[in-house]
Write an enzyme that holds these catalytic residues in place. Sequence first.
Site, short mmCIF file in Angstrom:
data_model
loop_
_atom_site.label_atom_id
_atom_site.label_comp_id
_atom_site.label_asym_id
_atom_site.label_seq_id
_atom_site.Cartn_x
_atom_site.Cartn_y
_atom_site.Cartn_z
N ASN A 89 -10.61 -42.54 -74.66
CA ASN A 89 -11.30 -41.58 -75.28
C ASN A 89 -11.43 -40.19 -74.24
O ASN A 89 -11.43 -40.48 -72.87
CB ASN A 89 -12.67 -41.99 -75.60
CG ASN A 89 -13.81 -42.61 -74.46
OD1 ASN A 89 -13.07 -42.94 -73.47
ND2 ASN A 89 -14.92 -42.43 -74.43
N MET A 90 -11.62 -39.30 -74.74
CA MET A 90 -11.60 -37.70 -74.11
C MET A 90 -12.54 -36.83 -74.55
O MET A 90 -12.64 -36.48 -75.61
CB MET A 90 -10.13 -37.20 -73.95
CG MET A 90 -9.03 -38.18 -73.57
SD MET A 90 -7.48 -37.56 -74.04
CE MET A 90 -7.02 -35.95 -73.15
N GLU A 91 -13.47 -36.25 -73.34
CA GLU A 91 -14.67 -35.38 -74.00
C GLU A 91 -14.38 -34.13 -73.25
O GLU A 91 -13.82 -34.21 -71.98
CB GLU A 91 -16.04 -36.04 -73.64
CG GLU A 91 -16.27 -37.39 -74.40
CD GLU A 91 -17.32 -38.27 -73.99
OE1 GLU A 91 -17.84 -37.95 -72.70
OE2 GLU A 91 -17.55 -39.42 -74.25
N HIS A 102 -11.01 -40.05 -79.72
CA HIS A 102 -11.33 -41.21 -79.65
C HIS A 102 -10.12 -41.87 -79.03
O HIS A 102 -8.95 -41.69 -79.11
CB HIS A 102 -11.75 -41.74 -80.75
CG HIS A 102 -13.08 -41.36 -81.46
ND1 HIS A 102 -13.99 -41.81 -82.07
CD2 HIS A 102 -13.39 -39.98 -81.57
CE1 HIS A 102 -14.91 -41.18 -82.43
NE2 HIS A 102 -14.56 -40.02 -82.02
N GLU A 104 -8.72 -44.88 -79.81
CA GLU A 104 -7.85 -45.35 -80.78
C GLU A 104 -6.87 -44.20 -81.23
O GLU A 104 -5.57 -44.53 -81.29
CB GLU A 104 -8.48 -45.87 -82.06
CG GLU A 104 -9.39 -47.03 -81.78
CD GLU A 104 -10.73 -46.85 -81.65
OE1 GLU A 104 -11.10 -45.78 -80.84
OE2 GLU A 104 -11.82 -47.44 -82.02
N CYS A 129 -15.06 -47.16 -84.57
CA CYS A 129 -16.10 -46.46 -85.14
C CYS A 129 -15.48 -46.15 -86.57
O CYS A 129 -14.00 -45.97 -86.88
CB CYS A 129 -16.55 -44.91 -84.29
SG CYS A 129 -15.44 -43.72 -84.48
N CYS A 132 -12.56 -43.59 -86.59
CA CYS A 132 -11.18 -44.15 -86.10
C CYS A 132 -10.69 -45.22 -87.20
O CYS A 132 -9.57 -45.24 -87.51
CB CYS A 132 -11.54 -44.97 -84.89
SG CYS A 132 -11.65 -43.75 -83.61
ZN LIG Z 1 -13.77 -44.10 -82.76
#
Ligand SMILES: [Zn+2]
Length: 309
Positions: A89-91, A102, A104, A129, A132
Amino acid sequence: MIARFVPALAAVSPALRAALAPLIDQHDFAGWLSAAQVKQLMQAGGVDEDALCFMLLPFAAAYAVTPLSHFDVGAIARGISGNLYFGANMEFVAAPLQQTVHAEQSAIAHAWLRGEKRLRALTVNYTPCGHCRQFMNELNSGTDLIICLPERPAATLGSYLPDAFGPRDLAIHSLLLDDIDQPFAAAAWLDHGLSASSPADNDPLLGAALAAASRSHAPYSQSHSGVALQGQDGRIYAGRYAENAAFNPSLPPLQAALILMNAAGVDNRQIKRAVLAERQNASITQWPATCATLAALGCHEVHHLSLSL
Ligand SMILES: [Zn+2]
């Protein structure tokens, strides 16, 4: 040893560590393993592919960029080629949460951008989630995709997404990871005044953005787009737009390019310049969101390439 892998490597068996270290402790390791390497690791560790993927999850999660949540998710996309592709994941600080990637999505886009034609399975360290699950339902593997989670029996995407809505409900037959090649041409420059200098026609960054757009997945809006990023070291990372039947889980082309850059172990805040290529007069545009997220990453040299059929 590459710093991101030190804790994960310390946690695996000595036999697997001895086989894995030479593969990943390379300056040019780009976050994926070939089928031959996977076979070699299974033999060294005395494990099957499912078990190996669980052992590799911390290495995928080591790519997570989580300044907001501090919640690291790792995913491994398992292609029909036998290759494994890491995702995390990357924010993005100072950008809207909708720009988040996300794990995935990261692993799947990574596989797609490296030419994988179909996925068999996806191994991930937390339950996917809803966003995804919907994103994965766009894949050409459909609801048969196997989802592997630690300490749970493997199950199909169909069991995680019952009564699914997807491309077929909209009579769309071109699915994510299907081979597509749209014949676009660079039509014109649009002057958005962000950059003082226009790149030359033979600029490889333009070609990379054009090629990415021509292979993007946009069956709903027909607004094909691609982004090419150039790092401070000159290397280029190109990402394709991946549209989704439910629209919101669509992965913008910038995010796809950032995924590839991150997988190469390069900090997304080290972008020198960028090109967004998108279809002329399309019904939607990636331009404002692309510029805003790039600005949040400190990149202000962004060019827009308009494409025609
Ligand atoms: Zn997700």
